[in-house]
Design an enzyme around this catalytic site. Sequence first.
Site, PDB file in Angstrom:
ATOM      1  N   ALA A  70       0.843  -1.202   0.000  1.00 21.92           N
ATOM      2  CA  ALA A  70       0.000   0.000   0.000  1.00 21.92           C
ATOM      3  C   ALA A  70       0.874   1.246   0.000  1.00 21.92           C
ATOM      4  O   ALA A  70       1.901   1.291   0.678  1.00 21.92           O
ATOM      5  CB  ALA A  70      -0.915   0.007   1.224  1.00 21.92           C
ATOM      6  N   GLU A 103      -2.564 -12.636  -4.156  1.00 21.81           N
ATOM      7  CA  GLU A 103      -3.915 -12.482  -4.710  1.00 21.81           C
ATOM      8  C   GLU A 103      -4.185 -10.998  -4.894  1.00 21.81           C
ATOM      9  O   GLU A 103      -3.699 -10.190  -4.096  1.00 21.81           O
ATOM     10  CB  GLU A 103      -4.990 -13.028  -3.764  1.00 21.81           C
ATOM     11  N   ASN A 108      -8.456  -4.389  -9.786  1.00 16.96           N
ATOM     12  CA  ASN A 108      -7.382  -3.509  -9.293  1.00 16.96           C
ATOM     13  C   ASN A 108      -6.271  -3.377 -10.349  1.00 16.96           C
ATOM     14  O   ASN A 108      -5.181  -3.966 -10.228  1.00 16.96           O
ATOM     15  CB  ASN A 108      -6.829  -4.055  -7.969  1.00 16.96           C
ATOM     16  N   TYR A 115       2.349  -5.643 -10.619  1.00 14.57           N
ATOM     17  CA  TYR A 115       2.898  -6.999 -10.506  1.00 14.57           C
ATOM     18  C   TYR A 115       3.374  -7.514 -11.870  1.00 14.57           C
ATOM     19  O   TYR A 115       4.421  -8.158 -11.963  1.00 14.57           O
ATOM     20  CB  TYR A 115       1.865  -7.952  -9.894  1.00 14.57           C
TER      21      TYR A 115
END
Length: 144
Positions: A70, A103, A108, A115
């Site tokens: 985050a 996950e 998103n 990623y």
Amino acid sequence: MLVRGIKRDDLDQITEIEKTCFSLPWSRESYERELDNKLAYYQCAEENGVVMGYMGMWRILDECHITNVAVLPQYRKKGVATHLINKMIEICKCSEITQMTLEVRESNIPAINLYKKFGFLEHGKRPRYYQAPIEDAIIMWKRI
Ligand SMILES: CC(C)(COP(=O)(O)OP(=O)(O)OC[C@H]1O[C@@H](n2cnc3c(N)ncnc32)[C@H](O)[C@@H]1OP(=O)(O)O)[C@@H](O)C(=O)NCCC(=O)NCCS
């Protein structure tokens, strides 16, 4: 920007970032337990005492499971998460970890792109994995 392991003193800032970034934030107590978890690795990105973002993972045998990433909204799109992931990959390489997995909500896009940029590939879904709102998770893996 300094990327370093998290400390108990960081937990006020980290729990605020959790509340800002997630609909079901982890509690301060969860993070306190993580500090005592020998299989957990947490790093934060800090500048002048301000924690801009953080990332966590659990080591399970030779795999690492990313628990959370985050970054506060005002520091996004400046490479903070990139620095955190680079640091985690470095830790994995030094710890003989061969694969990383995570996950992510299928909606998103910023996280999925992040990623993918690091070579994570999609390997299936977990239907209705997330609450608030209910949503499928995409499972991603990366070989180190
Ligand atoms: C996902 C998140 C951690 C990215 O953090 P960040 O510090 O902004 O990421 P970076 O600046 O390092 O960006 C790295 C890459 O991510 C992708 N990315 C980041 N933000 C993006 C956006 N808004 N839209 C599309 N792609 C995005 C891009 O591929 C970017 O590479 P580029 O700059 O070469 O285009 C951040 O948006 C966030 O905290 N979101 C809320 C919490 C969350 O969803 N965490 C993930 C849970 S699985």
